[in-house]
Design a protein around this motif. Structure first.
Motif, PDB file in Angstrom:
ATOM      1  N   GLY A 115      37.407  37.402  59.478  1.00  0.00           N
ATOM      2  CA  GLY A 115      36.725  36.636  58.299  1.00  0.00           C
ATOM      3  C   GLY A 115      36.001  35.385  58.678  1.00  0.00           C
ATOM      4  N   LYS A 116      37.257  34.778  59.516  1.00  0.00           N
ATOM      5  CA  LYS A 116      37.120  33.094  60.227  1.00  0.00           C
ATOM      6  C   LYS A 116      35.551  33.101  60.699  1.00  0.00           C
ATOM      7  N   ARG A 117      35.089  31.060  60.196  1.00  0.00           N
ATOM      8  CA  ARG A 117      34.182  30.855  61.472  1.00  0.00           C
ATOM      9  C   ARG A 117      34.606  29.877  62.327  1.00  0.00           C
ATOM     10  N   PRO A 118      34.437  30.507  63.679  1.00  0.00           N
ATOM     11  CA  PRO A 118      34.378  29.477  64.842  1.00  0.00           C
ATOM     12  C   PRO A 118      33.838  28.912  64.425  1.00  0.00           C
ATOM     13  N   ARG A 119      34.949  27.656  65.513  1.00  0.00           N
ATOM     14  CA  ARG A 119      34.745  26.112  65.503  1.00  0.00           C
ATOM     15  C   ARG A 119      33.665  25.635  66.129  1.00  0.00           C
ATOM     16  N   SER A 120      32.683  24.926  65.951  1.00  0.00           N
ATOM     17  CA  SER A 120      31.703  24.644  67.224  1.00  0.00           C
ATOM     18  C   SER A 120      31.244  23.606  66.787  1.00  0.00           C
ATOM     19  N   ALA A 121      30.519  23.457  67.746  1.00  0.00           N
ATOM     20  CA  ALA A 121      29.803  21.881  68.495  1.00  0.00           C
ATOM     21  C   ALA A 121      27.991  21.186  67.778  1.00  0.00           C
ATOM     22  N   MET A 122      28.219  22.450  67.422  1.00  0.00           N
ATOM     23  CA  MET A 122      26.426  22.263  67.333  1.00  0.00           C
ATOM     24  C   MET A 122      26.283  20.890  65.802  1.00  0.00           C
ATOM     25  N   SER A 123      24.821  20.219  66.426  1.00  0.00           N
ATOM     26  CA  SER A 123      25.103  18.735  65.781  1.00  0.00           C
ATOM     27  C   SER A 123      23.925  18.618  64.735  1.00  0.00           C
ATOM     28  N   PRO A 124      22.978  19.403  64.560  1.00  0.00           N
ATOM     29  CA  PRO A 124      21.367  18.804  63.282  1.00  0.00           C
ATOM     30  C   PRO A 124      22.610  18.270  62.876  1.00  0.00           C
ATOM     31  N   THR A 125      20.891  16.932  62.990  1.00  0.00           N
ATOM     32  CA  THR A 125      21.750  15.775  62.530  1.00  0.00           C
ATOM     33  C   THR A 125      19.640  15.140  61.287  1.00  0.00           C
ATOM     34  N   LEU A 126      20.551  14.279  60.166  1.00  0.00           N
ATOM     35  CA  LEU A 126      19.279  13.638  59.825  1.00  0.00           C
ATOM     36  C   LEU A 126      19.523  12.166  59.547  1.00  0.00           C
ATOM     37  N   VAL A 127      19.040  11.493  60.008  1.00  0.00           N
ATOM     38  CA  VAL A 127      19.164   9.876  59.159  1.00  0.00           C
ATOM     39  C   VAL A 127      17.812   9.465  58.577  1.00  0.00           C
ATOM     40  N   PHE A 128      18.714   8.591  57.721  1.00  0.00           N
ATOM     41  CA  PHE A 128      17.489   7.822  56.808  1.00  0.00           C
ATOM     42  C   PHE A 128      17.565   6.348  56.499  1.00  0.00           C
ATOM     43  N   GLU A 129      17.046   5.889  56.207  1.00  0.00           N
ATOM     44  CA  GLU A 129      16.687   4.551  55.655  1.00  0.00           C
ATOM     45  C   GLU A 129      17.421   4.282  54.591  1.00  0.00           C
ATOM     46  N   ARG A 130      18.763   3.423  54.520  1.00  0.00           N
ATOM     47  CA  ARG A 130      19.902   3.493  53.104  1.00  0.00           C
ATOM     48  C   ARG A 130      18.807   2.452  51.700  1.00  0.00           C
ATOM     49  N   ALA A 131      18.232   1.603  52.279  1.00  0.00           N
ATOM     50  CA  ALA A 131      17.254   0.810  51.055  1.00  0.00           C
ATOM     51  C   ALA A 131      16.508   1.792  50.721  1.00  0.00           C
ATOM     52  N   THR A 132      15.712   3.177  50.977  1.00  0.00           N
ATOM     53  CA  THR A 132      14.494   3.433  50.974  1.00  0.00           C
ATOM     54  C   THR A 132      14.676   4.988  50.489  1.00  0.00           C
ATOM     55  N   GLY A 133      15.877   5.030  51.168  1.00  0.00           N
ATOM     56  CA  GLY A 133      16.186   7.440  51.088  1.00  0.00           C
ATOM     57  C   GLY A 133      15.593   7.519  51.534  1.00  0.00           C
TER      58      GLY A 133
END
Length: 597
Positions: free
Chosen positions: A471-489
């Protein structure tokens, strides 16, 4: 869920014109013979794309077009991703599809969500799954090819969960582009042909052989119109009946029968395992980096933690002064980036696994990306390469773990989308090795994701965190990424890549390129790939100047140059003529494009 501030084989001349020069590998440097997840099929320089309303970028033009059509109809980024994924199942079957899994990051204007569609091990699996009768790890081919490596697919349940929360268009309508292409056919692309020509195991499956090869056993030529009526039937059933049509009906029974019937390497996956699969929403991994907040996927993905660690380490070792000149990397940039990668990969290989089964050290993710801990890790970086970094000891460490021995070479695809409301998505999707387990059923290929587990279950340091468990999920390197401005979000970047365990370095390269060096996302994607996975310093063949290679060797780096076949996509918020726009980029190393209005 994280809530944000409510304010919230290209020709040389083409490369030279863009400053993307190519060099022969330095003769003193050994070459890497390890096979990549997918073979390289050339480099064709690309220009970024500008849009003011919405944008879609995927690994194949037909998949991009499908998602773009949904955005034009007023669909959400989730709608676009579903339509694109269904077409990728057809046009890029070696990389992803409904027989595999995915990780998805989504921003709805106020909050960041992380969806986990990673495959799960069968109930009958145990830590000896990839060991012979003497307890020795199986060979790569013995592990991958057949039914043994197939986990319960997750991508459809994950997409259904995300659509239920954020979809605007009817579920069934999102399947129309893929069904039409499956019925009427699509032209075999140069990349698909090259991968089929290189492949040695797929034709052993009679169903796959009849679909991908002609009567003489030759791969269909470029331009051949390939039709897939079996997939069209499956997609029609899923469009009409939802994901249950896949997980609880004919298709699940067919998958289980295929896995069990392999003549030499049957697997343990059952229809009950498939019916019991659940997608998860998990708290994303977010770190503040200079003026931005960077969010990625949590375990069982290792990408979010590893990238956060690299950025946290580089916060203490400023890489911004070492900007490339005309697309050319310098030794200082490669040194700092590679050393940060060594440290992050050392922790990744020791600690990160499915946290439903295995705890992270101390306070969990917080301990792994704690600024004080990362400052201590950064202090290990000196003027010379450390070669192989030790794993760290995060605060509160209570459990000793062994070191992972997974194959970790998945074949993968990536897509990004921003819709008319400004909501953004980054999704990495995979069947693991190229063409997965080489088992085809009901028009699609089955994954071999279970080989992302460690083949060894224990070593002298203790049990391996990423060992096989039911039932375990294997480790992955997949790296979907989102970046935000800290000041405005505000969302400022969505990116990700295929590429096996190198994904982490590929995505981190784009983040450093855009956030530290001020490049647009296309320029950052097009930079040479480089970094370390806590072994040699790896450079994209022919893309780094010989004198830079010599400087790295003089600083103690063991350098390997080889084709690094990323497939990065990115959408970035930029300002043109005083107006905000979306700027899309696609990897020159693959067939992807960006489209938008």
């Amino acid at each position: 869920m994280i809530r944000l501030n409510s304010g919230l084989k290209s020709v040389a001349p083409a490369l030279a014109l863009l400053g993307l020069f190519s060099f022969p590998p330095a003769p003193a440097v050994a070459q890497d013979a390890t096979p990549a997840p997918e073979i390289a099929t050339g480099y064709a320089a690309k220009q970024g794309v500008v849009a003011r309303k919405y944008m879609m970028a995927a690994a194949n033009p037909l998949a991009t077009e499908a998602g773009y059509r949904m955005l034009r109809q007023g669909g959400s980024a989730i709608d676009a991703a579903i339509a694109s994924q269904m077409v990728l199942n057809l046009v890029e079957p070696q990389s992803s599809g409904i027989g595999g899994g995915a990780f998805l990051m989504y921003f709805d204007g106020k909050r960041v969500q992380s969806y986990d569609g990673r495959e799960t091990a069968p109930a009958a699996a145990d830590e000896h799954l990839f060991q012979d009768k003497d307890g020795k790890p199986l060979s790569r081919a013995a592990a991958i090819i057949g039914g043994r490596s197939v986990g319960a697919p997750g991508v459809l349940r994950m997409l259904e969960l995300a659509h239920r929360e954020h979809g605007k268009l009817p579920w069934a309508s999102l399947f129309a582009p893929a069904i039409k292409l499956a019925d009427e056919g699509f032209a075999v692309s140069p990349r698909l042909h090259a991968l089929l020509d290189h492949e040695r195991y797929l034709a052993q499956d009679p169903v796959a052989a009849a679909y991908f090869y002609d009567a003489k056993g030759q791969p269909w030529p470029v331009g051949h119109v390939l039709k897939n009526p079996e997939l069209a039937r499956s997609l029609r059933e899923i469009a009409a009946g939802g994901a249950d049509a896949f997980y609880k009906g004919r298709i699940a029974r067919d998958i289980a029968a295929k896995v069990a019937a392999h003549p030499t390497n049957p697997g343990k996956l059952t229809a009950a395992d498939i019916a019991g699969y659940r997608a998860r929403e998990r708290a994303p991994v977010c770190i503040d980096y200079k003026a931005w907040t960077v969010c990625g996927a949590p375990p069982p993905s290792s990408g979010g933690i590893a990238i956060a660690q690299m950025l946290g380490i580089l916060s203490n070792k400023d890489i911004s002064p070492y900007k490339p000149v005309n697309g050319m990397l310098n030794a200082d940039a490669i040194h700092l980036f590679s050393e940060a990668g060594r440290l992050a990969y050392a922790d990744r290989n020791h600690y990160v696994a499915d946290t439903d089964f295995v705890p992270l050290p101390g306070r969990g993710v917080a301990a792994m990306i704690d600024p004080a801990y990362l400052a201590r890790r950064a202090a290990l970086i000196g003027p010379r390469s450390m070669g192989s970094a030790p794993f760290g000891t995060p605060d509160g460490m209570q459990v000793a773990w062994g070191t992972d021995t997974a194959l970790d070479k998945p074949s993968t695809s990536h897509l990004v989308a921003v819709d008319g409301a400004g909501n953004g998505l980054s999704m990495t999707t995979s069947v693991e090795d190229a063409f997965g387990s080489r088992q085809m059923v009901d028009g699609f290929l089955l994954n071999n994701q279970l080989t992302d587990f460690s083949f060894d279950a224990v070593d002298a340091d203790g049990p391996v965190a990423n060992r096989v468990q039911a039932g375990k999920r294997p480790r992955s390197a997949m790296s979907p990424t989102l970046v935000f401005e800290r000041a405005t979000g505000r969302l400022v970047l969505a990116t990700g890549s295929p590429g096996g365990s190198s994904i982490i370095n590929y995505v981190a390269k784009v983040l450093v390129g855009t956030l530290d060096w001020g490049l647009d996302v296309q320029q950052a994607i097009s930079l040479p790939n480089f970094g370390s996975r806590n072994g040699p310093t790896e450079l994209e063949a022919g893309r780094v100047a010989p004198e830079v290679v010599a400087q790295l060797i003089a600083r103690g780096h063991v350098v390997r140059q080889f084709d690094q076949n990323s497939g990065l996509q990115g959408i970035q918020r930029r300002t043109v003529d005083g107006q905000p726009v979306w700027f899309g980029g696609a990897d020159p190393r693959r067939e992807g494009v960006a489209l938008g209005d």
